[in-house]
Design a protein around this motif. Structure first.
Motif, PDB file in Angstrom:
ATOM      1  N   ILE A 131       0.861  -1.186   0.000  1.00  0.00           N
ATOM      2  CA  ILE A 131       0.000   0.000   0.000  1.00  0.00           C
ATOM      3  C   ILE A 131       0.893   1.229   0.000  1.00  0.00           C
ATOM      4  N   ARG A 132       0.844   2.003  -1.054  1.00  0.00           N
ATOM      5  CA  ARG A 132       1.747   3.138  -1.200  1.00  0.00           C
ATOM      6  C   ARG A 132       1.260   4.384  -0.464  1.00  0.00           C
ATOM      7  N   ASP A 133      -0.056   4.610  -0.447  1.00  0.00           N
ATOM      8  CA  ASP A 133      -0.601   5.834   0.147  1.00  0.00           C
ATOM      9  C   ASP A 133      -1.836   5.470   0.962  1.00  0.00           C
ATOM     10  N   ILE A 134      -1.694   5.445   2.274  1.00  0.00           N
ATOM     11  CA  ILE A 134      -2.779   5.043   3.156  1.00  0.00           C
ATOM     12  C   ILE A 134      -3.950   6.029   3.108  1.00  0.00           C
ATOM     13  N   SER A 135      -3.708   7.229   2.623  1.00  0.00           N
ATOM     14  CA  SER A 135      -4.767   8.238   2.546  1.00  0.00           C
ATOM     15  C   SER A 135      -5.627   8.097   1.285  1.00  0.00           C
ATOM     16  N   GLN A 136      -5.262   7.141   0.413  1.00  0.00           N
ATOM     17  CA  GLN A 136      -5.966   6.990  -0.861  1.00  0.00           C
ATOM     18  C   GLN A 136      -6.428   5.542  -1.043  1.00  0.00           C
ATOM     19  N   PRO A 137      -7.500   5.136  -0.362  1.00  0.00           N
ATOM     20  CA  PRO A 137      -8.005   3.769  -0.546  1.00  0.00           C
ATOM     21  C   PRO A 137      -8.611   3.576  -1.932  1.00  0.00           C
ATOM     22  N   GLU A 138      -8.466   2.377  -2.475  1.00  0.00           N
ATOM     23  CA  GLU A 138      -9.077   2.079  -3.782  1.00  0.00           C
ATOM     24  C   GLU A 138     -10.587   1.899  -3.673  1.00  0.00           C
ATOM     25  N   PHE A 139     -11.048   1.492  -2.495  1.00  0.00           N
ATOM     26  CA  PHE A 139     -12.475   1.269  -2.267  1.00  0.00           C
ATOM     27  C   PHE A 139     -12.853   1.885  -0.927  1.00  0.00           C
ATOM     28  N   GLY A 140     -14.132   2.230  -0.762  1.00  0.00           N
ATOM     29  CA  GLY A 140     -14.572   2.815   0.496  1.00  0.00           C
ATOM     30  C   GLY A 140     -14.133   4.258   0.632  1.00  0.00           C
ATOM     31  N   GLU A 141     -13.934   4.689   1.879  1.00  0.00           N
ATOM     32  CA  GLU A 141     -13.589   6.082   2.160  1.00  0.00           C
ATOM     33  C   GLU A 141     -12.395   6.155   3.101  1.00  0.00           C
ATOM     34  N   ALA A 142     -11.561   7.172   2.903  1.00  0.00           N
ATOM     35  CA  ALA A 142     -10.377   7.354   3.745  1.00  0.00           C
ATOM     36  C   ALA A 142     -10.786   7.639   5.187  1.00  0.00           C
ATOM     37  N   VAL A 143     -10.002   7.100   6.121  1.00  0.00           N
ATOM     38  CA  VAL A 143     -10.218   7.304   7.552  1.00  0.00           C
ATOM     39  C   VAL A 143      -8.888   7.745   8.163  1.00  0.00           C
ATOM     40  N   PRO A 144      -8.846   8.860   8.895  1.00  0.00           N
ATOM     41  CA  PRO A 144      -7.587   9.339   9.442  1.00  0.00           C
ATOM     42  C   PRO A 144      -7.017   8.415  10.520  1.00  0.00           C
ATOM     43  N   ILE A 145      -5.700   8.361  10.576  1.00  0.00           N
ATOM     44  CA  ILE A 145      -4.994   7.609  11.615  1.00  0.00           C
ATOM     45  C   ILE A 145      -4.349   8.627  12.550  1.00  0.00           C
ATOM     46  N   GLU A 146      -4.701   8.582  13.814  1.00  0.00           N
ATOM     47  CA  GLU A 146      -4.217   9.566  14.769  1.00  0.00           C
ATOM     48  C   GLU A 146      -2.934   9.098  15.447  1.00  0.00           C
ATOM     49  N   ALA A 147      -2.253  10.038  16.099  1.00  0.00           N
ATOM     50  CA  ALA A 147      -1.005   9.734  16.805  1.00  0.00           C
ATOM     51  C   ALA A 147      -1.251   8.621  17.815  1.00  0.00           C
ATOM     52  N   GLY A 148      -0.314   7.680  17.881  1.00  0.00           N
ATOM     53  CA  GLY A 148      -0.426   6.583  18.837  1.00  0.00           C
ATOM     54  C   GLY A 148      -1.272   5.421  18.348  1.00  0.00           C
ATOM     55  N   GLU A 149      -1.709   5.473  17.089  1.00  0.00           N
ATOM     56  CA  GLU A 149      -2.542   4.400  16.552  1.00  0.00           C
ATOM     57  C   GLU A 149      -1.792   3.594  15.491  1.00  0.00           C
ATOM     58  N   LEU A 150      -2.190   2.344  15.354  1.00  0.00           N
ATOM     59  CA  LEU A 150      -1.687   1.464  14.309  1.00  0.00           C
ATOM     60  C   LEU A 150      -2.781   1.232  13.272  1.00  0.00           C
ATOM     61  N   PRO A 151      -2.431   1.215  11.993  1.00  0.00           N
ATOM     62  CA  PRO A 151      -3.411   0.728  11.018  1.00  0.00           C
ATOM     63  C   PRO A 151      -3.466  -0.799  11.110  1.00  0.00           C
ATOM     64  N   VAL A 152      -4.672  -1.332  11.266  1.00  0.00           N
ATOM     65  CA  VAL A 152      -4.856  -2.776  11.392  1.00  0.00           C
ATOM     66  C   VAL A 152      -5.651  -3.236  10.174  1.00  0.00           C
ATOM     67  N   PHE A 153      -5.151  -4.271   9.497  1.00  0.00           N
ATOM     68  CA  PHE A 153      -5.685  -4.678   8.200  1.00  0.00           C
ATOM     69  C   PHE A 153      -6.292  -6.077   8.274  1.00  0.00           C
ATOM     70  N   TRP A 154      -7.532  -6.173   7.809  1.00  0.00           N
ATOM     71  CA  TRP A 154      -8.217  -7.464   7.710  1.00  0.00           C
ATOM     72  C   TRP A 154      -8.426  -7.834   6.253  1.00  0.00           C
TER      73      TRP A 154
END
Length: 262
Positions: free
Chosen positions: A200-223
């Protein structure tokens, strides 16, 4: 997110009559919703093998007989031609239309597949007190194409699509524990942290759905995500294929809690 306490049957009838045509998140709480794929019979066996070979992104809930639009194993009076709010129609791998029903397209050789959806495990996460930002923001979950290869089956091939939810580390650990009990709706995450490690090159640009911000102290978790089959279908290029529009699911009479392993 639309909130409703109607029964699954009542919701399906609202959808069938055109009274409701939106996303189904929040409808009929407690009941399983599913991702849809409909294919000609001469592609169906290969697609079945693709799902069986890739159970994380493609957990099968039901498969119909050819030409039968009803799915009695999933609930009362389910007609797959009318009971999804919006469909996507592909011809030779290219998106052709997004109709509200598919009665005019139905044929005697079409086979329906219903695949587990993350809405089921999201309900379990929320019940445990884990905050899901896309739900709070009334957005569809962010989904991304990855470099994680799927196992091919005949003409069906491609890489996995994942859905992402930003979580604090403690919540991410708890989310792994909770969702591992739901293998029929994608199970535990496939990746945590650096999105670049799964292509995933740009977490702010999903191919499907809508972008969701990631705040300080958080991990992106992928299913693993049920949009994966749409990529495989586009690669296989069947003359006709029908799926659901993202977030516009089939609501079944199955109870989410029954999908959980003890």
């Amino acid at each position: 997110m639309t909130q409703s306490s109607l029964t699954p049957l009542a919701e399906r009838r609202r959808i069938r009559t055109g009274e409701f045509a939106g996303q189904t998140a929040g409808l009929a709480p407690g009941y399983v919703q599913g991702n849809l794929a409909i294919l000609p019979a001469d592609y169906a066996n290969e697609f079945l093998r693709f799902c069986q070979a890739n159970p994380k992104p493609c957990p099968l809930l039901a498969v119909s007989e050819p030409g039968d639009p009803m799915l009695p194993s999933l609930g009362e009076d389910i007609d797959i031609r009318t009971d999804v709010p919006r469909y996507r129609v592909f011809r030779d791998g290219q998106l052709d239309d997004e109709p509200a029903d598919i009665r005019s397209l139905w044929r005697d050789d079409l086979v329906t597949f219903l695949i587990g959806c993350s809405f089921s495990f999201e309900e379990a996460l929320i019940a445990d007190g884990i905050v899901l930002r896309h739900v709070r923001m009334n957005r569809n979950v962010a989904m991304y194409k990855t470099s994680i290869p799927c196992r091919s089956a005949g003409r069906f091939h491609g890489t996995m699509v994942v859905s992402m939810r930003p979580l604090k580390a403690a919540d991410a650990i708890r989310a792994v524990q909770i969702t591992s009990r739901f293998p029929n709706v994608h199970g535990a995450p496939v990746h945590l942290g650096d999105p670049g490690l799964i292509g995933i090159r740009d977490i702010s640009q999903p191919e499907f759905g809508e972008a969701v911000p990631i705040e300080a102290g958080e991990l992106p978790v992928f299913w693993a995500c049920g949009v994966t089959p749409q990529v495989a279908i586009a690669n296989a290029k069947p003359p006709l294929a029908i799926t659901h529009l993202g977030g516009h699911m089939l609501i079944t009479d199955l109870v989410n809690s029954r999908l959980a392993m003890l």
